[in-house]
Design an enzyme around this catalytic site. Sequence first.
Site, mmCIF file in Angstrom:
data_model
loop_
_atom_site.group_PDB
_atom_site.id
_atom_site.type_symbol
_atom_site.label_atom_id
_atom_site.label_comp_id
_atom_site.label_asym_id
_atom_site.label_seq_id
_atom_site.Cartn_x
_atom_site.Cartn_y
_atom_site.Cartn_z
ATOM 1 N N SER A 1 62.245 -38.930 121.614
ATOM 2 C CA SER A 1 62.701 -37.602 121.202
ATOM 3 C C SER A 1 63.659 -37.002 122.230
ATOM 4 O O SER A 1 64.805 -37.408 122.325
ATOM 5 C CB SER A 1 61.489 -36.699 120.945
ATOM 6 O OG SER A 1 61.856 -35.534 120.263
ATOM 7 N N HIS B 1 63.644 -37.606 114.453
ATOM 8 C CA HIS B 1 62.729 -37.026 113.447
ATOM 9 C C HIS B 1 63.471 -36.709 112.140
ATOM 10 O O HIS B 1 63.239 -35.675 111.502
ATOM 11 C CB HIS B 1 62.063 -35.755 113.983
ATOM 12 C CG HIS B 1 61.435 -35.919 115.339
ATOM 13 N ND1 HIS B 1 60.479 -36.869 115.602
ATOM 14 C CD2 HIS B 1 61.644 -35.257 116.503
ATOM 15 C CE1 HIS B 1 60.110 -36.777 116.869
ATOM 16 N NE2 HIS B 1 60.807 -35.807 117.437
#
Length: 212
Positions: free
Chosen positions: A123, A164
């Site tokens: 991330s 994501h």
Amino acid sequence: MKLLLTSVGWRKNPQIGKEFLKLVGKKPSEIKIFVVVTPIKYLKRNKHILRQLKKLRGVGMLEKNITFFKLDRKAKKEDLKNIDVIYVFGGNTFEYLYRIKKTGLDKLIKSFVRKGGVYAGISAGSYVACPTIEAATWKHADTNFVGLKNLKGLNLVPFLITVHFEEKWRPIIERSAANTKYEVITLNDKQAVLVKGRSRKIIGKGKGIFSK
């Protein structure tokens, strides 16, 4: 250059973990990993840390070979002695980039990667590897609570990552991608991009890659 950029590591796709081991090129029990996190008061009680430790052990890595570096002090060359992998954790992208630069870890990471060390990101750790972290301001944007003005990243890769990814974000990302000079690669939580030298490949299935 050897990098593995992900949304959530290999938590949702074991194939990513297998590709990670191949990229490192050592027996799992011999891999020494440097995990970069923001300051966490009770590190070994943090559910996200515990979950990632489980995944690292799940591919055969030994906990004694895992070193945590909390971004609350100056980084030193000695910190990376005998390290095979720098593994930058997830969280607030602005805070990570701010602290990585403030501690001087940015320079050490660049040198480490140039010399053949493996960089892996989850991330925020994937965002900071890019030329800029502008993609962190797209869709459900991180809050820039550190007041970071210079969004220039580590520039380890020539493209932007947005993690994501879900189809509901496609219109926002397409508009944003049209306004940046960089190629954009989207990754859902079952995908990763593996970079080795000048070659790269997407691990996992998905239809969210945007090219310039």
